[in-house]
Scaffold this active site. Structure first.
Site, short mmCIF file in Angstrom:
data_model
loop_
_atom_site.label_atom_id
_atom_site.label_comp_id
_atom_site.label_asym_id
_atom_site.label_seq_id
_atom_site.Cartn_x
_atom_site.Cartn_y
_atom_site.Cartn_z
N ASP A 26 -28.22 15.14 -59.50
CA ASP A 26 -29.20 16.10 -59.01
C ASP A 26 -29.06 17.34 -59.88
OD1 ASP A 26 -31.13 17.26 -57.21
OD2 ASP A 26 -29.47 18.41 -56.36
N ASP A 28 -30.62 21.18 -59.22
CA ASP A 28 -30.42 22.45 -58.53
C ASP A 28 -29.22 22.37 -57.59
OD1 ASP A 28 -32.76 23.68 -59.65
OD2 ASP A 28 -33.97 22.47 -58.29
#
Length: 307
Positions: A26, A28
């Site tokens: 991922d 952020d």
């Protein structure tokens, strides 16, 4: 108690990375926050690839195209290109083109990047952007309820839209009264994490449209397995030698569980170790899917293993 939630460090970390060929990250809260890379993240990604590991990026953010993500990665110093990025914007377009029975155009609640990905797949769309100014006057709701709809629209797609309005909500709900109209959402994250605090995310818009239309959207992003299926189809990775690394239990870790992957929770983002352990101690099998295989304080904790 569910197994997992093991602190990944030292010799265990070395053994684990030796068993992995591909790592899915991922973005952020894992590799960066806002416009600043998390300390050590750039060095980790670059060193993993130098060691022959395959690295990919999975994001629920629909406001950036693959090309835009590639530019951001390179701008922060990551040795990565757009072909390594799998986001909800391009994957939603792929779904509509190849997996759905779309006939006609798309009514889009979403931004320019999402519109661009649809157009790149040859899909016509309307609705994106601020829209026309509304003229004040008596009985505006009657006008909105009687507004002519585009008969070509065969799907409603909801992503993050900074120009979301009540009028867009009305239009989406009216299109979705037709049971043949496809209802798709990029993701259901209710919080958009930003430096200095979070703001309502795409999931809040999706819930509004679901409530108005009395229908449930088909979701493209994590924890759905579709983005991972796109990645496997394009790059032929082996799930048994793949790990998902994320900061959210309800999206990243749950998607990893849904795909049969090992998972790593990093504590630099949304979810906490206490939350993970609470799921681990639960009697609910559904909550056990939210328990990561391992956790680290930061992805930078994996760096010493690669020296």
């Amino acid at each position: 108690m569910a197994a997992g939630c093991v602190h990944l460090s030292g010799s265990l970390c070395s053994q684990f990375l030796a068993s992995v060929d591909a790592l899915l990250f991922d973005c952020d809260g894992v590799l960066w926050k806002g416009e600043s890379a998390i300390p050590g993240a750039v060095q980790l990604i670059n060193r993993l690839q130098e060691r022959g590991k395959r690295v990919f990026f999975l994001t629920n953010n629909s406001t950036k195209s693959r090309q835009m993500y590639g530019e951001k990665l390179r701008g922060l110093g990551f040795q990565a290109g757009p072909e390594q990025v799998f986001g909800t914007a391009p994957c939603a377009a792929l779904y509509l083109r190849h997996e759905s029975e779309l006939r006609g155009s798309v009514y889009l609640i979403g931004g320019a990047a999402l519109r661009g990905e649809l157009q790149a797949q040859g899909i016509a769309c309307s609705g994106s952007g601020p829209g026309p100014e509304l003229t004040p006057g008596p009985g505006p709701t009657q006008v909105w309820a009687a507004e002519p709809l585009d008969p070509a629209v065969g799907a409603v797609l909801v992503g993050f839209d900074e120009h979301f309005t009540y009028l867009k909500l009305c239009r989406a709900a009216r299109y979705l009264r037709n049971p043949a109209c496809i209802f798709l959402a990029t993701n259901t994250d209710t919080l958009l994490p930003l430096e200095g605090g979070g703001i309502p995310g795409t999931g809040c818009l999706v819930k509004a449209v679901e409530a108005a239309a009395n229908r449930t959207a088909h979701v493209i992003g994590k924890p759905s397995v579709y983005m991972f299926e796109c990645l496997v189809k394009e790059h032929s990775i082996d799930p048994s030698r793949t790990v998902m690394v994320g900061d959210r239990l309800d999206t990243d870790i749950l998607m990893g569980s849904n795909c049969g992957l090992r998972t790593i929770l990093t504590l630099t983002g949304v979810s906490s170790l206490e939350e993970a352990k609470a799921h681990q101690e639960s009697d609910s099998s559904d909550r056990h899917k939210l328990v990561p295989s391992y956790y680290v304080d930061s992805v930078a904790d994996l760096l010493p293993t690669l020296d």
